[in-house]
Design an enzyme around this catalytic site. Structure first.
Site: not given
Ligand code: TRP
Length: 336
Positions: A117, A199, A202
């Site tokens: 992050k 997969k 988002k």
């Protein structure tokens, strides 16, 4: 002991980043729904955690409501579980504070999610981001939960939760059981993406992911865009990834007979992918549209949502108060 009968305690947090997709549905929400009858469940919208990355709260309320509505529409029953918002349980801030004294700067700095992050938002490497795993530990330990349904990406946070629990217990007395990641293991289904790679997630490719909020037309459009080819030329040949994915998606939402018809066609080299995709699209519409409509009806009922939040918060607070009383006493924060 807490008055929770003999059922084990399950706790998990859901980030309010809006819009569930089919991968979330089959990977997480459906498991929560299965747990609600067997365990004592706490499911929390992690609105405070979201402030570490989304300090702008303009859309927070909308996102929180959507995540609640989507989980309820998917089958989570607010009468069976404690479904609540993190910020409604003020005891969490207190436990977070105590646990912060037991968390070391070094271990926090080397957490994978922290490093990731900081790389994504170098101008906002705030202390909340650094102590994110401590807040998560407070969420879990607050209910003395032992089972935490989460994905692989949360394993490290759970290991840290166990460490904080053990340090607390060691220093102040046995209060917290060790929490472990938990899911229905082998029964977890893979939801492949529509673009044949990886997969459903988002992703940047919005056409590769089906959301529970997609309109019928958008679902059809996305499915019809999925990659195919001119079909197999040899009987019983193995399937390329992107074709296998379409079959896997069919497995989630289509009738057995439908699937075996297309399997047979494939094996006989006379499969028509256009027909297959049309069928898959209709079955997806049949699956998704009732959920989408339920979400919309829940979202339009402010009173119902307020009631859900209040009821959930109260259940969570009862559990939190019990734990915090034990915690303060164990820590010696009781002077008379
Ligand atoms: N960190 C979790 C995520 O990113 C969300 C979360 C917050 C959570 N608190 C939790 C998960 C407690 C499990 C238990 O998805």
């Amino acid at each position: 002991m807490q008055n929770k009968g003999s059922r084990q305690i399950v706790m998990s947090g859901i980030r309010p980043t809006g819009f569930l997709h089919l991968g979330n549905y089959f990977g997480a929400v459906r498991n929560y729904v299965r747990m609600q009858d067997e365990y004592h469940c706490f499911f929390m919208v992690a609105d405070l955690h979201s402030l570490t990355t989304h300090p702008d709260t303009k859309e927070l309320s909308t996102n929180v409501k959507r995540v609640l509505a989507e989980n309820i529409a998917s089958g989570l029953d607010p009468d069976k579980v404690a479904l609540y918002c993190q910020s409604h349980v003020h005891e969490t801030g207190e436990l977070y504070l105590y646990l912060n004294m037991l968390a070391y700067k070094g271990e926090l700095e080397k957490t994978t999610t922290f490093k990731d992050k900081v790389r994504l938002q170098p101008d906002n490497a705030n202390a909340g981001l650094l102590t994110y795993p401590v807040l998560q530990a407070a969420d879990i330990l607050m209910h003395r939960a032992t089972l935490v349904p989460v994905g692989k990406d949360q394993e490290q946070h759970l290991e840290m939760s166990r460490n904080f629990a053990n340090r607390f217990n060691h220093r102040y007395g046995e209060i917290f059981p060790e929490p472990y990641a938990f899911n229905f293991g082998e029964q977890l289904v893979k939801v492949p993406s529509l673009d044949g790679a990886g997969k459903m997630s988002k992703s940047e490719n919005q056409y590769a992911t089906l959301y529970l909020s997609d309109t019928d037309d958008l679902i059809r459009k996305k499915v019809m865009k999925a990659k195919t080819d001119s079909g197999p030329t040899e009987r019983n040949s193995s399937k390329p990834d992107y074709i296998d994915n379409l079959f896997q998606l069919m497995n989630l939402v289509s009738e057995k007979d439908t699937i075996s018809k297309f399997e047979t066609d494939y094996d006989n080299c006379n499969i028509r992918y256009g027909d297959m995709k049309k069928q898959l699209a209709e079955d997806m519409v049949r699956f998704i549209s009732p959920i989408r409509e339920k979400v919309e009806s829940i979202l339009s009922d402010e009173r119902y949502l307020k009631n859900v939040m209040e009821k959930g918060a109260e259940k969570a607070r009862v559990s939190a108060r019990e734990t915090m009383k034990l915690v303060r006493e164990a820590m010696g924060l009781k002077y008379y």
